[in-house]
Design an enzyme around this catalytic site. Structure first.
Site, PDB file in Angstrom:
ATOM      1  N   THR A 385      47.766  15.775  51.036  1.00  0.00           N
ATOM      2  CA  THR A 385      48.028  17.198  50.870  1.00  0.00           C
ATOM      3  C   THR A 385      46.828  17.755  50.102  1.00  0.00           C
ATOM      4  OG1 THR A 385      50.398  16.809  50.855  1.00  0.00           O
ATOM      5  CG2 THR A 385      49.640  18.778  49.706  1.00  0.00           C
ATOM      6  N   THR A 403      49.713  21.274  53.558  1.00  0.00           N
ATOM      7  CA  THR A 403      49.522  19.909  54.032  1.00  0.00           C
ATOM      8  C   THR A 403      49.776  19.770  55.522  1.00  0.00           C
ATOM      9  OG1 THR A 403      50.187  17.602  53.596  1.00  0.00           O
ATOM     10  CG2 THR A 403      51.935  19.253  53.621  1.00  0.00           C
ATOM     11  N   ASP A 427      59.436  13.946  56.885  1.00  0.00           N
ATOM     12  CA  ASP A 427      59.931  14.283  55.551  1.00  0.00           C
ATOM     13  C   ASP A 427      61.427  14.528  55.526  1.00  0.00           C
ATOM     14  OD1 ASP A 427      57.537  13.933  54.315  1.00  0.00           O
ATOM     15  OD2 ASP A 427      57.168  16.043  53.866  1.00  0.00           O
ATOM     16  N   SER A 456      60.279  18.731  50.421  1.00  0.00           N
ATOM     17  CA  SER A 456      58.875  18.494  50.083  1.00  0.00           C
ATOM     18  C   SER A 456      58.736  18.162  48.609  1.00  0.00           C
ATOM     19  CB  SER A 456      58.047  19.742  50.411  1.00  0.00           C
ATOM     20  OG  SER A 456      56.726  19.626  49.926  1.00  0.00           O
ATOM     21  N   SER A 457      57.656  17.482  48.273  1.00  0.00           N
ATOM     22  CA  SER A 457      57.305  17.232  46.875  1.00  0.00           C
ATOM     23  C   SER A 457      56.239  18.201  46.364  1.00  0.00           C
ATOM     24  CB  SER A 457      56.795  15.795  46.705  1.00  0.00           C
ATOM     25  OG  SER A 457      57.806  14.857  46.993  1.00  0.00           O
TER      26      SER A 457
END
Length: 588
Positions: A385, A403, A427, A456-457
């Site tokens: 990302t 990303t 994801d 998402s992170s």
């Protein structure tokens, strides 16, 4: 246009003289610095130096932070193809100084209408990792073009064509391949070679890899960018580019249709908010898990006098690990797209829940992850990302993370369009309890549904002091994004580091499972020995954790810190840009 030409010339010279060095030399050079870059007129910090120059140029030309962020995002689509993108999506946090308002812009990819819950489950009942990561079925409807346009149309100052123009020039005239880019293309060649269009975009006619110092031109991408400059998002979601995407999907087993593209919408959401030792924390809400868990972990850490323990002491590391362990356990159950699942944000970010977590943490002993379950509400990515942070002279600020998911996404390029497509469908939780590519577990909250956005992170974050932006930061790094964003905040507030030291300091990571503490090099042997005595299983990280790009605004001066873990990163202010193109401007 002349300024863009000067910019390009300078960028190519920079790439040749600096970026083509071996990455280790660059890291060592930056590691010798003890102070961040400063400017009084704003700051741009991005993972690629040429894109940083583009953003600084836009500020120097009178654009605001949003203009610079949009221009930087398009430039990264040219200069950092493994993460910068048109075929992916992300999150942008925007602070508007005049309105004293912060908005969260969600342009995350969404599942196509043809997506279904068990689409990545094989006949034997197990997840099909190949399909969810490397096929065109892995692609979600991209949101980047719509997201950048949304931010610019609502909050930008310069004409749309002006902010897209630098990226067009970089794609058409070409960029000098840095040592870092050459290595990344070499590593990805076997995967990219499966797709003839991807191979043609980023490799020579004979299929060989570009060497550092050679020029890479991207005419197909330049054409797509020209379409976007003229027609805005309609060119991408309803025009020629949409036809190219839909035709490629139909011919190669993908799910995205013209109807999916035309239906895509950018969403503005209310940011996640918290406090930490008198500072206000503002971050990205779900479907990002990052903001919730940064606030959650800070709430837990606030219960302890970390400054007394020391920045890299065993007790501080122990408490960081235990706060992380609980946060990632909660992530596995409670986080997902809030339009499809009722995410208990208020409870997870409450001080009361932090008290419960802190009460369960022993000060001298590691817990086992098998003994730490996700909390029960009362009543109830790839490492590649990329992130950039920008603040302008008026106090407008942008933290943007976007990303393709994996490095170079799925490895598939859209025929004739000049860009790679994401593999963000990985994801989602293909099967409850089965880890994704980053080892993260998920459940019902993140199950696949048509139109849903995968968890998402990504964690674009701002810290406010006395009501004004104080720190703007974020990072790439897959599951390590959240912990990489957390630790510079603690380093600044608790340990009094300057922003460069706060970013450069060694990091740790724990994500519940696997039950192992990953540490970068730099921790004292005594600290490691004490952690093992507490019962922590210690692992080492082969690569640096994340790549934090941060801007600190203090006493009227903007300080930028570009993480040395990624060798092409750079911080630059608009006045510094003017100095590179005109020495006269620096004499005043």
């Amino acid at each position: 246009m002349m300024r863009h030409f000067v910019l390009l010339t300078l960028s190519l010279a920079l790439a040749t003289n600096l970026l083509a060095q071996d990455a280790r030399e660059v890291v060592q050079r930056y590691a010798a610095l003890s102070h961040p870059i400063s400017d009084t007129a704003g700051m741009v910090v991005a993972q690629n130096a040429i894109a940083t120059h583009v953003g600084a140029e836009i500020l120097a030309d009178g654009g605001n932070a949003i203009d610079a962020a949009v221009a930087t995002g398009f430039a990264l689509a040219v200069t950092l193809p493994r993460a910068g993108n048109l075929g992916g999506g992300g999150f942008m946090l925007v602070h508007l100084a005049d309105d004293n308002k912060t908005v969260a812009i969600d342009y995350r990819e969404s599942a196509p209408a043809g997506a279904s819950r068990d689409m990545f489950i094989k006949p034997d009942g197990e997840p099909d990792a190949q399909a969810s990561r490397f096929s065109l079925r892995a692609a979600g409807v991209p949101g980047t073009v719509a997201g950048l346009y949304h931010a610019h149309s609502r909050y930008g100052r310069l004409p749309w064509r002006d902010v897209v123009a630098p990226a067009i020039e970089l794609a058409s005239r070409g960029i000098v391949v840095s040592a870092d880019m050459a290595r990344s293309l070499t590593r990805a060649r076997n995967r990219m070679a499966v797709d003839p269009d991807a191979l043609a975009l980023y490799y020579k006619q004979d299929g060989s890899t570009y060497a550092a110092g050679e020029v890479l031109r991207q005419p197909l991408l330049a054409r797509t960018l020209r379409d976007i400059a003229r027609g805005g998002p309609d060119a991408f979601y309803r025009g020629r580019v949409a036809d190219l995407i839909a035709d490629d999907m139909a011919a190669n087993g993908g799910l995205i249709t013209r109807e999916d593209l035309a239906a895509y919408r950018v969403l503005e959401r209310e940011p996640v908010r918290g406090t930490y030792r008198g500072y206000d924390i503002v971050s990205m809400p779900p479907p990002s898990s990052g903001g919730v868990h940064v606030v959650q972990m800070l709430n837990v850490l606030e219960r302890y006098p970390l400054a007394e323990y020391g920045a890299e002491s065993a007790r501080t590391v122990h408490l960081l690990v235990e706060a992380m362990r609980t946060a990632f356990a909660d992530r596995s159950k409670h986080l997902g797209d809030p339009d499809f699942y009722d995410v208990p944000v208020d409870w997870l970010t409450s001080k009361a829940y932090a008290d419960e977590v802190a009460d369960a943490i022993p000060l001298d002993k590691a817990r086992r992850s098998s003994d730490v379950a996700p909390g029960q509400e009362p009543g109830y990515e790839s490492p590649d990302t990329t992130h950039y942070s920008i603040v302008d002279a008026d106090g407008n600020a942008v933290a943007n993370t976007y990303t393709l998911n994996f490095s170079f996404g799925s490895g598939h390029a859209i025929a004739g369009a000049g860009f790679l497509i994401n593999n963000e469908m990985d994801d989602f939780s293909a099967k409850p309890g089965a880890p994704n590519a980053f080892g993260l577990l998920g459940a019902e909250a993140n199950a696949i549904e048509a139109g849903k956005r995968p968890l998402s992170s990504m964690t674009p974050t701002m810290v406010f002091k006395d009501g004004k932006p104080y720190l703007v930061l974020g990072s790439p790094g897959g599951s390590r994004i959240i912990t990489a964003t957390l630790q510079p905040i603690v380093n600044l507030i608790d340990f009094g580091m300057n922003v460069a030291d706060a970013v450069r300091a060694p990091r740790i990571h724990h994500q519940w499972y696997p039950d192992e503490v990953f540490l970068e090099r730099g921790y004292a042997l005594d600290t490691l020995t004490q952690l093992e005595a507490m019962g922590h299983k210690i692992g080492s990280s082969r690569f640096g954790m994340g790549s934090v790009q941060a801007v600190l605004w203090q006493d009227g001066v903007f300080y930028g810190a570009a993480d040395p873990r990624r060798p092409d990163a750079e911080a630059m202010g608009p006045r510094q840009f003017r100095c590179t193109v005109s020495r006269v401007a620096c004499q005043n």
